[in-house]
Design a protein around this motif. Structure first.
Motif, short mmCIF file in Angstrom:
data_model
loop_
_atom_site.label_atom_id
_atom_site.label_comp_id
_atom_site.label_asym_id
_atom_site.label_seq_id
_atom_site.Cartn_x
_atom_site.Cartn_y
_atom_site.Cartn_z
N PHE A 20 0.84 -1.20 0.00
CA PHE A 20 0.00 0.00 0.00
C PHE A 20 0.88 1.25 0.00
CE2 PHE A 20 -2.16 3.22 2.69
CZ PHE A 20 -3.27 3.47 1.91
N LEU A 21 1.88 1.28 0.87
CA LEU A 21 2.78 2.43 0.95
C LEU A 21 3.63 2.56 -0.31
CD1 LEU A 21 3.82 2.07 4.67
CD2 LEU A 21 2.56 3.99 3.68
N TYR A 22 4.06 1.44 -0.84
CA TYR A 22 4.87 1.48 -2.06
C TYR A 22 4.09 2.11 -3.20
CZ TYR A 22 7.30 -0.08 -6.23
OH TYR A 22 7.92 -0.12 -7.45
N TYR A 23 2.82 1.76 -3.34
CA TYR A 23 2.01 2.32 -4.41
C TYR A 23 1.75 3.80 -4.20
CZ TYR A 23 1.45 -2.49 -5.64
OH TYR A 23 1.70 -3.77 -5.99
N LYS A 24 1.67 4.23 -2.97
CA LYS A 24 1.45 5.64 -2.70
C LYS A 24 2.73 6.45 -2.90
CE LYS A 24 -2.32 6.27 0.43
NZ LYS A 24 -2.88 7.23 -0.44
N ILE A 25 3.86 5.86 -2.51
CA ILE A 25 5.12 6.61 -2.46
C ILE A 25 6.02 6.32 -3.66
CG2 ILE A 25 7.23 6.93 -1.11
CD1 ILE A 25 5.47 6.46 1.38
N GLY A 26 6.04 5.08 -4.10
CA GLY A 26 6.86 4.73 -5.26
C GLY A 26 8.29 4.36 -4.93
N ASP A 27 8.61 4.18 -3.66
CA ASP A 27 9.98 3.81 -3.25
C ASP A 27 9.87 2.71 -2.19
OD1 ASP A 27 12.46 3.72 -1.76
OD2 ASP A 27 12.97 5.67 -2.66
N ILE A 28 10.35 1.54 -2.53
CA ILE A 28 10.18 0.38 -1.65
C ILE A 28 10.92 0.55 -0.33
CG2 ILE A 28 12.06 -1.02 -2.62
CD1 ILE A 28 8.60 -2.32 -1.51
N GLU A 29 12.11 1.15 -0.36
CA GLU A 29 12.87 1.32 0.88
C GLU A 29 12.16 2.27 1.84
OE1 GLU A 29 16.77 2.48 -0.40
OE2 GLU A 29 17.26 0.45 -1.08
N ILE A 30 11.63 3.34 1.31
CA ILE A 30 10.89 4.28 2.17
C ILE A 30 9.62 3.62 2.67
CG2 ILE A 30 9.63 6.47 2.19
CD1 ILE A 30 11.81 7.53 0.26
N ALA A 31 8.96 2.86 1.81
CA ALA A 31 7.76 2.14 2.24
C ALA A 31 8.09 1.19 3.40
CB ALA A 31 7.15 1.37 1.07
N GLU A 32 9.22 0.50 3.30
CA GLU A 32 9.63 -0.42 4.38
C GLU A 32 9.92 0.35 5.67
OE1 GLU A 32 12.86 -2.46 2.45
OE2 GLU A 32 11.51 -4.02 1.67
N ASP A 33 10.54 1.52 5.56
CA ASP A 33 10.81 2.33 6.75
C ASP A 33 9.51 2.79 7.39
OD1 ASP A 33 13.53 2.09 6.36
OD2 ASP A 33 13.77 4.08 5.44
N ILE A 34 8.59 3.26 6.55
CA ILE A 34 7.33 3.78 7.10
C ILE A 34 6.49 2.66 7.72
CG2 ILE A 34 5.13 4.88 6.51
CD1 ILE A 34 6.66 6.62 4.51
N VAL A 35 6.47 1.48 7.10
CA VAL A 35 5.68 0.39 7.67
C VAL A 35 6.22 0.01 9.06
CG1 VAL A 35 6.83 -1.65 6.70
CG2 VAL A 35 4.41 -1.71 7.09
N GLN A 36 7.54 0.11 9.24
CA GLN A 36 8.11 -0.14 10.57
C GLN A 36 7.60 0.90 11.57
OE1 GLN A 36 10.00 -2.77 11.47
NE2 GLN A 36 9.91 -3.57 9.39
N GLU A 37 7.54 2.16 11.13
CA GLU A 37 7.04 3.22 12.00
C GLU A 37 5.56 3.00 12.33
OE1 GLU A 37 8.02 7.23 10.80
OE2 GLU A 37 9.79 6.48 9.76
#
Length: 163
Positions: A20-37
């Motif tokens: 979900f975050l990857y599709y919104k943001i377009g960057d898998i590493e940032i999506a992984e960081d945010i999902v941890q948060e």
């Protein structure tokens, strides 16, 4: 909520929220960081969370964090969009065409309304079916079909040719 419940929720929802975050943001590493948060926030609020509403709570937190990130990243995105990659290609003409295509596509995806973009990327990049997308976004299949239709119409209009 105890530690076992938390681990179970993490295992159950991590991939879906990350996508979900990857599709919104377009960057898998940032999506992984945010999902941890997101899961850190869940842990912090574990005493006041009901297990029956935890999925919507997680996606609401993820959505809010994505919005905050995108607001912060708007200037960086404009710079990154124009950044030149130093890949060696046989033909300078081909390299220029690919660069222009990529920039145009990124610009169009950035201009596309978020609800269309999310469905479009989930279908075209992650190869999810409309049923799978509907389940992940907690929408009807008809709503997903409409959003995809609107996304394709948006691209057709902007590109001035069929997709």
């Amino acid at each position: 909520m105890n530690i076992d419940d938390f681990k179970s929720l993490f295992d159950q929802h991590y991939e879906g929220i990350k996508s979900f975050l990857y599709y919104k943001i377009g960057d898998i590493e940032i999506a992984e960081d945010i999902v941890q948060e997101v899961f850190l926030k869940l842990w912090d609020k574990r005493a006041s969370i009901e297990l029956k509403t935890v999925k919507s709570f997680l996606f609401t937190i993820a959505n809010n964090m994505a919005i905050n990130h995108l607001k912060h990243r708007s200037i960086v995105f404009n710079f990154a969009r124009n950044e030149h990659h130093n890949e060696k290609v046989d033909s300078p003409h081909y390299e220029l065409e690919m660069k222009e295509f990529k920039e145009n596509l990124e610009r169009l995806l950035a201009e596309m309304p978020e609800n269309y973009r999310v469905v479009f990327l989930m279908n075209r990049i992650d190869k999810l079916t409309y049923n799978e997308i509907a389940e992940r976004l907690e929408l009807s299949v008809k709503a997903i079909e409409k959003r995809m239709s609107n996304a394709l119409s948006f691209l057709r209009e902007k590109l001035k040719h069929p997709i």
